[in-house]
Design a protein around this motif. Structure first.
Motif, mmCIF file in Angstrom:
data_model
loop_
_atom_site.group_PDB
_atom_site.id
_atom_site.type_symbol
_atom_site.label_atom_id
_atom_site.label_comp_id
_atom_site.label_asym_id
_atom_site.label_seq_id
_atom_site.Cartn_x
_atom_site.Cartn_y
_atom_site.Cartn_z
ATOM 1 N N TYR A 7 0.852 -1.199 0.000
ATOM 2 C CA TYR A 7 0.000 0.000 0.000
ATOM 3 C C TYR A 7 0.879 1.237 0.000
ATOM 4 C CZ TYR A 7 -3.237 3.619 1.595
ATOM 5 O OH TYR A 7 -3.976 4.767 1.690
ATOM 6 N N ILE A 8 0.490 2.231 -0.807
ATOM 7 C CA ILE A 8 1.208 3.506 -0.797
ATOM 8 C C ILE A 8 0.238 4.616 -1.194
ATOM 9 C CG2 ILE A 8 2.006 3.248 -3.207
ATOM 10 C CD1 ILE A 8 4.607 4.678 -2.271
ATOM 11 N N SER A 9 0.320 5.731 -0.493
ATOM 12 C CA SER A 9 -0.507 6.890 -0.847
ATOM 13 C C SER A 9 0.181 8.159 -0.366
ATOM 14 C CB SER A 9 -1.911 6.786 -0.235
ATOM 15 O OG SER A 9 -1.850 6.912 1.178
ATOM 16 N N ALA A 10 -0.272 9.280 -0.887
ATOM 17 C CA ALA A 10 0.258 10.580 -0.480
ATOM 18 C C ALA A 10 -0.869 11.606 -0.530
ATOM 19 C CB ALA A 10 1.402 11.010 -1.399
ATOM 20 N N THR A 11 -0.815 12.538 0.405
ATOM 21 C CA THR A 11 -1.793 13.619 0.421
ATOM 22 C C THR A 11 -1.178 14.808 1.132
ATOM 23 O OG1 THR A 11 -4.102 14.185 0.915
ATOM 24 C CG2 THR A 11 -2.889 12.981 2.613
ATOM 25 N N THR A 12 -1.925 15.882 1.221
ATOM 26 C CA THR A 12 -1.475 17.075 1.931
ATOM 27 C C THR A 12 -2.297 17.241 3.197
ATOM 28 O OG1 THR A 12 -0.845 18.165 -0.133
ATOM 29 C CG2 THR A 12 -1.163 19.573 1.785
ATOM 30 N N ILE B 205 6.264 14.986 5.456
ATOM 31 C CA ILE B 205 7.331 15.586 4.655
ATOM 32 C C ILE B 205 7.062 17.079 4.498
ATOM 33 C CG2 ILE B 205 8.548 15.531 2.444
ATOM 34 C CD1 ILE B 205 7.546 12.656 2.094
ATOM 35 N N PRO B 206 7.833 17.938 5.175
ATOM 36 C CA PRO B 206 7.673 19.383 4.977
ATOM 37 C C PRO B 206 7.879 19.729 3.505
ATOM 38 C CG PRO B 206 9.061 18.923 6.874
ATOM 39 C CD PRO B 206 8.868 17.616 6.169
ATOM 40 N N ILE B 207 7.078 20.635 2.988
ATOM 41 C CA ILE B 207 7.147 20.933 1.559
ATOM 42 C C ILE B 207 8.469 21.592 1.167
ATOM 43 C CG2 ILE B 207 4.648 21.105 1.296
ATOM 44 C CD1 ILE B 207 4.921 24.133 1.417
ATOM 45 N N THR B 208 9.221 22.076 2.150
ATOM 46 C CA THR B 208 10.517 22.701 1.848
ATOM 47 C C THR B 208 11.678 21.713 1.921
ATOM 48 O OG1 THR B 208 10.708 23.360 4.171
ATOM 49 C CG2 THR B 208 9.747 24.960 2.644
ATOM 50 N N VAL C 49 2.076 14.159 3.397
ATOM 51 C CA VAL C 49 2.184 12.945 4.199
ATOM 52 C C VAL C 49 2.166 11.750 3.260
ATOM 53 C CG1 VAL C 49 1.239 11.547 6.058
ATOM 54 C CG2 VAL C 49 1.022 14.031 6.154
ATOM 55 N N LEU C 50 3.156 10.896 3.422
ATOM 56 C CA LEU C 50 3.271 9.665 2.649
ATOM 57 C C LEU C 50 2.892 8.501 3.554
ATOM 58 C CD1 LEU C 50 4.319 8.617 -0.157
ATOM 59 C CD2 LEU C 50 6.559 8.333 0.947
#
Length: 438
Positions: free
Chosen positions: A130-135, A165-168, A141-142
């Motif tokens: 399973y893998i996903s990503a969102t804000t 994961i910080p966007i910077t 966040v992964l």
């Protein structure tokens, strides 16, 4: 961020278009067609490059922006004899499905119009991930798990690693962060492969301006990657600069939305613009039992329990969920909508209205923050709630749940509303029994 859902087919097409750029070292054999009827599928099979439709075992399923297709018995495949689902069987199955209205477990209903057809991928359960990503807020966040499939939501906290994961953050530190959070349970021979893919997946998600991207499951067979099920939302505000990168992806109307009430459409519109999940289906506007349930799985469990214990499914007024870390404002809007509907009519038999605010143990939703939105809604609708004799039953767990329960109890007492509040020590649906025994 204006999030807009796209079809599974379009999401996979975007992967295919950019695969070589982002996923070096891996192979993805994109074989997929999107059709609206059996004859269209038969015609596709006659085109050059689509001979596989006549040669391989197939899988067919609706592609209409709703999940839990397996649990709704809307996936055509056979695992006992790969090859049994032929082109003609898939075409006949599609024609049968479009010939009548379909009602989902969620209560949504409508006519199926679009189907995705792909080759069947023989594999074992231990090859599913399973893998996903969102804000979430200002961070990405992964989510990573060594277990994929329909049951990944059960035991989420134990099965899924969340990587904020910080966007910077630069690529080197992102890679280090992912490596430090690789899920347990991944076989040693696949660990490096999974880490590399996760790094590439996140970069692809970020660069292509996805707002949400989930593969469940991704099947890894050596370096061959098989995207079995995909859910995707795009950040519509980036549309002006993406051009052909999105492969002409459409933003279709959600299944069943054509017949929705103004309130259901308003929640659907809010859902389309949010990173959270906001769903509402009105089953019986005169119903006695109303719900505000956190979590898609929990919503099914509560609906089944209410129908079972009440002895009359018509008592259940609505079905829906709020989950995925909604903001206080989003939760208030959702609660306002439910309370407005609930307080429009008294129960025809003179009984109290019951409001169930339930949920399992939240993964990352801040319970206190969402309850603040519900409390604000209580303050608006308190007099109307008392006029229809509302009794409130709450069961919740998760981040800040103690504060959330304390705040909602104090607010209801202050407003003169009947309320009973329980934490995770109480069985998830026991408040339904308590409410109906009063």
């Amino acid at each position: 961020m204006a999030q807009r859902a796209i079809r599974e087919y379009d999401g996979k097409a975007i992967f295919s278009k950019h695969w070589e750029k982002y996923f070096s070292g891996f192979h993805y054999g994109f074989k997929s067609v999107l059709v609206t009827n059996g004859d269209e599928l038969r015609a596709c099979a006659q085109k050059h490059g689509f001979e596989w439709l006549k040669q391989e075992a197939l899988v067919a399923k609706p592609d209409m922006l709703f999940g839990k297709r397996g649990k709704n018995d809307l996936v055509l495949f056979k695992t006992n004899k790969p090859g049994d689902v032929t082109l003609e069987e898939a075409a006949a199955w599609i024609d049968e499905k479009i010939s009548h209205e379909t009602t989902l477990l969620s209560g949504q209903h409508g006519t199926l119009t679009h189907f995705i057809i792909e080759p069947f991928t023989p594999h074992s359960q231990d090859q599913e991930y399973y893998i996903s990503a969102t804000t979430v807020g200002e961070d990405d966040v992964l989510y990573l798990s060594a277990e994929g499939g329909m049951e990944v939501e059960e035991g989420w906290e134990e099965k899924v690693n969340e990587v904020t994961i910080p966007i910077t953050m630069d690529d080197a530190n992102i890679a280090h962060l992912i490596r430090a959070n690789v899920p347990a349970g991944i076989p040693a021979e696949n660990k490096e492969r999974f880490i590399t893919f996760a790094e590439q997946f996140y970069k692809f998600y970020r660069d292509l301006n996805f707002a949400y991207l989930e593969i469940n499951p991704i099947v890894m067979i050596g370096n061959d990657m098989h995207i079995l099920d995909l859910v995707a939302r795009l950040d519509d505000t980036a549309g002006f600069m993406m051009g052909e990168s999105w492969c002409g992806a459409e933003f279709p109307t959600a299944f069943g939305m054509e017949d929705q009430s103004p309130e259901e459409k308003a929640i659907a519109e809010a859902d389309s613009k949010s990173g959270a999940s906001l769903k509402l289906t009105i089953l019986n506007p005169m119903g006695r039992i109303w719900t505000m349930v956190a979590g898609g799985g929990a919503s099914v469990v509560y609906a089944d329990t209410i129908a079972d214990l009440s002895g009359n499914v018509a008592d259940l007024a609505n079905y829906g969920e709020y989950s995925g870390g909604p903001t206080t404002g989003e939760t208030k809007f959702y609660a306002d909508t439910v309370l407005d509907l609930m307080t429009r009519h008294k129960d025809p038999k003179g009984r109290d209205k019951i409001l169930i605010i339930g949920g399992a143990i939240a993964n990352f939703t801040d319970v206190a923050k969402t309850f603040t939105g519900i409390i604000q809604s209580f303050e608006t609708y308190a007099d109307k709630m008392k006029a229809v004799g509302t009794r409130i039953y709450v069961r919740r767990g998760g981040p800040n749940y103690e504060k959330g329960l304390k705040d909602i109890k104090e607010a209801a007492d202050r407003l003169g509303l009947y309320i009973e509040v329980y934490g995770p020590e109480t069985h998830v649906t026991d408040i339904v029994r308590m409410a109906l025994e009063k």
